[in-house]
Design a protein around this motif. Structure first.
Motif, PDB file in Angstrom:
ATOM      1  N   ILE A  52      29.287  11.330 -26.089  1.00 33.19           N
ATOM      2  CA  ILE A  52      28.608  10.413 -25.163  1.00 33.19           C
ATOM      3  C   ILE A  52      28.209  11.175 -23.913  1.00 33.19           C
ATOM      4  N   VAL A  53      26.934  11.089 -23.573  1.00 31.43           N
ATOM      5  CA  VAL A  53      26.405  11.781 -22.402  1.00 31.43           C
ATOM      6  C   VAL A  53      25.808  10.742 -21.470  1.00 31.43           C
ATOM      7  N   ASP A  54      26.285  10.705 -20.243  1.00 29.76           N
ATOM      8  CA  ASP A  54      25.738   9.788 -19.244  1.00 29.76           C
ATOM      9  C   ASP A  54      24.311  10.211 -18.945  1.00 29.76           C
ATOM     10  N   ASN A  55      23.350   9.324 -19.210  1.00 34.81           N
ATOM     11  CA  ASN A  55      21.961   9.729 -19.013  1.00 34.81           C
ATOM     12  C   ASN A  55      21.559   9.830 -17.549  1.00 34.81           C
ATOM     13  N   LEU A  56      22.490   9.588 -16.663  1.00 33.27           N
ATOM     14  CA  LEU A  56      22.227   9.815 -15.236  1.00 33.27           C
ATOM     15  C   LEU A  56      22.852  11.119 -14.762  1.00 33.27           C
ATOM     16  N   VAL A  98      20.867  19.637 -33.688  1.00 29.41           N
ATOM     17  CA  VAL A  98      21.559  18.671 -32.837  1.00 29.41           C
ATOM     18  C   VAL A  98      20.654  17.456 -32.665  1.00 29.41           C
ATOM     19  N   ALA A  99      21.228  16.269 -32.762  1.00 31.43           N
ATOM     20  CA  ALA A  99      20.482  15.037 -32.496  1.00 31.43           C
ATOM     21  C   ALA A  99      20.655  14.651 -31.033  1.00 31.43           C
ATOM     22  N   PHE A 100      19.572  14.183 -30.425  1.00 31.34           N
ATOM     23  CA  PHE A 100      19.613  13.835 -29.002  1.00 31.34           C
ATOM     24  C   PHE A 100      18.627  12.698 -28.717  1.00 31.34           C
ATOM     25  N   PRO A 101      18.873  11.928 -27.647  1.00 28.05           N
ATOM     26  CA  PRO A 101      17.975  10.812 -27.340  1.00 28.05           C
ATOM     27  C   PRO A 101      16.744  11.272 -26.572  1.00 28.05           C
ATOM     28  N   THR A 102      15.625  10.600 -26.831  1.00 29.63           N
ATOM     29  CA  THR A 102      14.451  10.730 -25.982  1.00 29.63           C
ATOM     30  C   THR A 102      14.068   9.322 -25.535  1.00 29.63           C
ATOM     31  N   GLU A 103      13.008   9.199 -24.759  1.00 28.71           N
ATOM     32  CA  GLU A 103      12.583   7.863 -24.319  1.00 28.71           C
ATOM     33  C   GLU A 103      11.950   7.062 -25.452  1.00 28.71           C
ATOM     34  N   THR A 104      11.631   7.728 -26.582  1.00 26.69           N
ATOM     35  CA  THR A 104      10.998   7.041 -27.711  1.00 26.69           C
ATOM     36  C   THR A 104      12.049   6.677 -28.752  1.00 26.69           C
ATOM     37  N   VAL A 105      12.528   7.662 -29.501  1.00 25.47           N
ATOM     38  CA  VAL A 105      13.596   7.485 -30.484  1.00 25.47           C
ATOM     39  C   VAL A 105      14.505   8.715 -30.400  1.00 25.47           C
ATOM     40  N   TYR A 106      15.590   8.713 -31.169  1.00 28.25           N
ATOM     41  CA  TYR A 106      16.447   9.906 -31.232  1.00 28.25           C
ATOM     42  C   TYR A 106      15.755  10.986 -32.055  1.00 28.25           C
ATOM     43  N   GLY A 107      15.859  12.227 -31.582  1.00 24.55           N
ATOM     44  CA  GLY A 107      15.272  13.359 -32.285  1.00 24.55           C
ATOM     45  C   GLY A 107      16.342  14.251 -32.880  1.00 24.55           C
ATOM     46  N   LEU A 108      15.956  15.004 -33.920  1.00 22.69           N
ATOM     47  CA  LEU A 108      16.850  15.996 -34.529  1.00 22.69           C
ATOM     48  C   LEU A 108      16.242  17.362 -34.272  1.00 22.69           C
ATOM     49  N   GLY A 109      16.878  18.137 -33.396  1.00 23.48           N
ATOM     50  CA  GLY A 109      16.266  19.348 -32.887  1.00 23.48           C
ATOM     51  C   GLY A 109      16.846  20.640 -33.421  1.00 23.48           C
ATOM     52  N   ALA A 110      15.972  21.662 -33.459  1.00 22.37           N
ATOM     53  CA  ALA A 110      16.369  23.041 -33.761  1.00 22.37           C
ATOM     54  C   ALA A 110      15.447  23.958 -32.967  1.00 22.37           C
ATOM     55  N   ILE A 111      15.915  25.165 -32.686  1.00 20.35           N
ATOM     56  CA  ILE A 111      15.087  26.135 -31.966  1.00 20.35           C
ATOM     57  C   ILE A 111      13.803  26.394 -32.757  1.00 20.35           C
ATOM     58  N   GLU A 167      10.443  12.148 -21.608  1.00 25.11           N
ATOM     59  CA  GLU A 167      10.846  11.532 -20.344  1.00 25.11           C
ATOM     60  C   GLU A 167      12.200  10.845 -20.522  1.00 25.11           C
ATOM     61  N   HIS A 168      13.217  11.651 -20.708  1.00 25.23           N
ATOM     62  CA  HIS A 168      14.585  11.148 -20.848  1.00 25.23           C
ATOM     63  C   HIS A 168      15.494  12.188 -20.227  1.00 25.23           C
ATOM     64  N   SER A 169      16.384  11.754 -19.357  1.00 24.82           N
ATOM     65  CA  SER A 169      17.181  12.716 -18.585  1.00 24.82           C
ATOM     66  C   SER A 169      18.054  13.585 -19.483  1.00 24.82           C
ATOM     67  N   ALA A 191      17.467  14.456 -22.746  1.00 18.96           N
ATOM     68  CA  ALA A 191      16.596  15.410 -23.449  1.00 18.96           C
ATOM     69  C   ALA A 191      16.117  16.504 -22.511  1.00 18.96           C
ATOM     70  N   LEU A 192      15.679  16.119 -21.317  1.00 19.49           N
ATOM     71  CA  LEU A 192      15.156  17.106 -20.368  1.00 19.49           C
ATOM     72  C   LEU A 192      16.229  18.078 -19.912  1.00 19.49           C
ATOM     73  N   GLU A 193      17.417  17.564 -19.650  1.00 23.31           N
ATOM     74  CA  GLU A 193      18.494  18.448 -19.203  1.00 23.31           C
ATOM     75  C   GLU A 193      18.882  19.427 -20.312  1.00 23.31           C
ATOM     76  N   LEU A 194      18.948  18.947 -21.532  1.00 24.10           N
ATOM     77  CA  LEU A 194      19.250  19.824 -22.668  1.00 24.10           C
ATOM     78  C   LEU A 194      18.197  20.921 -22.788  1.00 24.10           C
ATOM     79  N   LEU A 195      16.932  20.544 -22.715  1.00 22.40           N
ATOM     80  CA  LEU A 195      15.842  21.512 -22.855  1.00 22.40           C
ATOM     81  C   LEU A 195      15.817  22.505 -21.698  1.00 22.40           C
ATOM     82  N   LYS A 196      16.120  22.034 -20.496  1.00 26.72           N
ATOM     83  CA  LYS A 196      16.111  22.925 -19.323  1.00 26.72           C
ATOM     84  C   LYS A 196      17.257  23.924 -19.387  1.00 26.72           C
ATOM     85  N   GLN A 197      18.400  23.486 -19.897  1.00 27.45           N
ATOM     86  CA  GLN A 197      19.514  24.417 -20.037  1.00 27.45           C
ATOM     87  C   GLN A 197      19.258  25.411 -21.166  1.00 27.45           C
ATOM     88  N   LEU A 198      18.627  24.957 -22.215  1.00 28.92           N
ATOM     89  CA  LEU A 198      18.366  25.808 -23.366  1.00 28.92           C
ATOM     90  C   LEU A 198      17.291  26.855 -23.081  1.00 28.92           C
TER      91      LEU A 198
END
Length: 342
Positions: free
Chosen positions: A7-11, A31-44, A127-129, A131-138
Motif C-alpha cells: 500500500i502506497v499513500d498516493n499523497l 511491477v503493477a502500479f496505479p495511474t489516473e486511468t487504470v492500473y498498469g503492468l510495467g517493465a523497463i 497524472e498520478h502521484s 506513478a509519477l514518483e515511481l517513474l521519477k525515481q526510476l
C-alpha cells in the motif's frame, strides 16, 4: 511466484515506499502500479527480456504494441525524433494526463517487443502521484499496458490486479481506486491529420480546441497490425456474453422478459434510470447522462458480473458525446459487436 501488495499513500513521496518496486524493475522484473486511468503492468522499456514478462503474465498477443510511460518530458528525446509541433502543444496542455501520443521512434532505442515492430511509439506521462514518483525515481521509460489478464476488463483497483495476475507478477503497488477508470486517449501524430486511434479521457472536443481538426480512426480488422493498444482484439469482456441494447426502458424490459422465458439469468449495467427493471442483477453506471461517472464505474461493473451466475449481460447504449465515445468504444469491444434484438 508470490505476489506482494504494498500500500502506497498516493499523497506521499517517501522514497522508501518505492524501493522494492524500483529494485524489481531495475532487475528486469514487472511491477503493477496505479495511474489516473487504470492500473498498469510495467517493465523497463529498453529491456526485451523484461518486456517479454508483461506479455507472458497477461497472455497478451505479441503484435499488440505497448505504451511507454515517462516521468518527465525530457526523457522523450532519448527514443523519439522529429516531434511535430502540434504534438508538443498537446504535451504542454495535457501532460501529465490521460493522453498518449504516437510519435516517430528513434531506431535502436527501445526493445522491439514494445512497439511490435512498428516505427512509431506511444508515449504518455501519467497524472498520478504514485506513478509519477515511481517513474521519477526510476529515471527510465516504462512500458505498461493495463495490469489484467488480456481481453478482460481493465483493473481500477489493486484487488482486480491480484485477481487476474496473482502468482504471475512479484509486486502490486496499491494506490487505491483509480480516478478516470478508462485507458488514455491515443492520438497518432505520424498521420497527415492528427488521428484518435483509441478514445479516452481527453476527448476529441478537448483536442480540437487546442490543435484544430482531429480525425477518429476505425478499429483495425483482424488482418492488420494494430497501431495502438485496443484497436484489434476483443477487449474488456467479462466471462458472460455482453449484449448492447437500445437505450429504452421498454426495450430492456422486453429483453429481460424474453431472457427469463428461456430460463436464463440477466444482469443489467446501466444508469440508475434502469434500476427498477426486474433483472437478476443490476450494476449502476451512476445518474443518467453523467458520463464521467459512467466511465469511472464501467470496469467495476463488468468485473462484478463475474461474481454472479448470470448468463447474459445487457448494456443500454450511451451517448457518444465527449467521454461517451470512449465508453462506447470499450463496450463495443466487450460485446464484440453483439446486439440484443427483440
Amino acid at each position: 511466484m508470490k505476489t506482494t501488495i504494498t500500500i502506497v499513500d498516493n499523497l506521499s513521496t517517501n522514497k522508501s515506499s518505492y524501493t522494492q518496486a524500483v529494485d524489481l524493475l531495475t532487475r528486469g522484473e514487472v511491477v503493477a502500479f496505479p495511474t489516473e486511468t487504470v492500473y498498469g503492468l510495467g517493465a523497463i522499456a529498453t529491456s526485451e527480456e523484461a518486456v517479454a514478462k508483461i506479455f507472458e503474465a497477461k497472455g497478451r498477443p505479441q503484435d499488440n504494441p505497448l505504451i511507454v510511460h515517462i516521468g518527465s518530458k525530457e526523457e522523450i528525446s532519448a527514443f523519439t525524433h522529429d516531434i511535430p509541433k502540434l504534438a508538443e502543444v498537446c504535451m504542454d496542455m495535457f501532460w501529465p494526463g490521460p493522453l498518449t501520443l504516437i510519435l516517430p521512434l528513434k531506431s535502436d532505442t527501445l526493445a522491439k517487443n514494445v512497439t511490435a515492430g512498428l516505427e512509431t511509439v506511444g508515449v504518455r506521462m501519467p497524472e498520478h502521484s504514485v506513478a509519477l514518483e515511481l517513474l521519477k525515481q526510476l529515471k527510465q521509460p516504462v512500458a505498461a499496458p493495463s495490469a489484467n489478464k488480456s481481453g478482460k476488463p481493465s483493473p481500477t483497483k489493486a484487488e482486480h490486479v491480484f485477481h487476474d495476475l496473482a502468482g504471475k507478477i512479484p509486486l502490486i503497488l496499491d494506490g487505491g481506486t483509480t480516478g478516470i477508470g478508462l485507458e488514455s486517449t491515443v492520438i497518432d501524430f505520424v498521420s497527415d491529420t492528427p488521428t484518435i486511434l483509441r478514445p479516452g479521457g481527453v476527448t476529441k472536443e478537448m483536442l480540437e480546441k487546442v490543435i484544430g481538426q482531429v480525425s477518429v480512426a476505425k478499429s483495425t480488422d483482424h488482418e492488420d497490425a494494430p497501431r495502438a493498444p485496443g484497436m484489434k482484439y476483443a477487449h474488456y469482456a467479462p466471462d458472460s456474453p455482453v449484449y448492447l441494447i437500445e437505450n429504452s426502458i421498454t426495450k430492456v424490459q422486453q429483453a429481460v422478459k424474453k431472457i427469463h422465458s428461456e430460463q436464463k439469468k440477466v444482469a443489467i449495467i446501466a444508469s440508475d434510470l434502469f434500476s427498477q427493471i426486474k433483472g437478476d442483477y443490476f450494476f449502476s453506471l451512476g445518474k443518467e447522462n453523467q458520463l464521467g461517472d459512467a466511465g469511472h464505474l464501467l470496469y467495476q461493473a463488468l468485473r462484478s458480473c463475474d461474481e454472479t451466475d448470470v448468463d447474459i449481460i445487457l448494456v443500454p447504449v450511451l451517448s457518444k458525446e465527449g467521454v461517451g465515445m470512449a465508453i462506447m468504444n470499450r463496450l463495443e469491444k466487450a460485446a464484440n459487436g453483439k446486439w440484443f434484438h427483440i
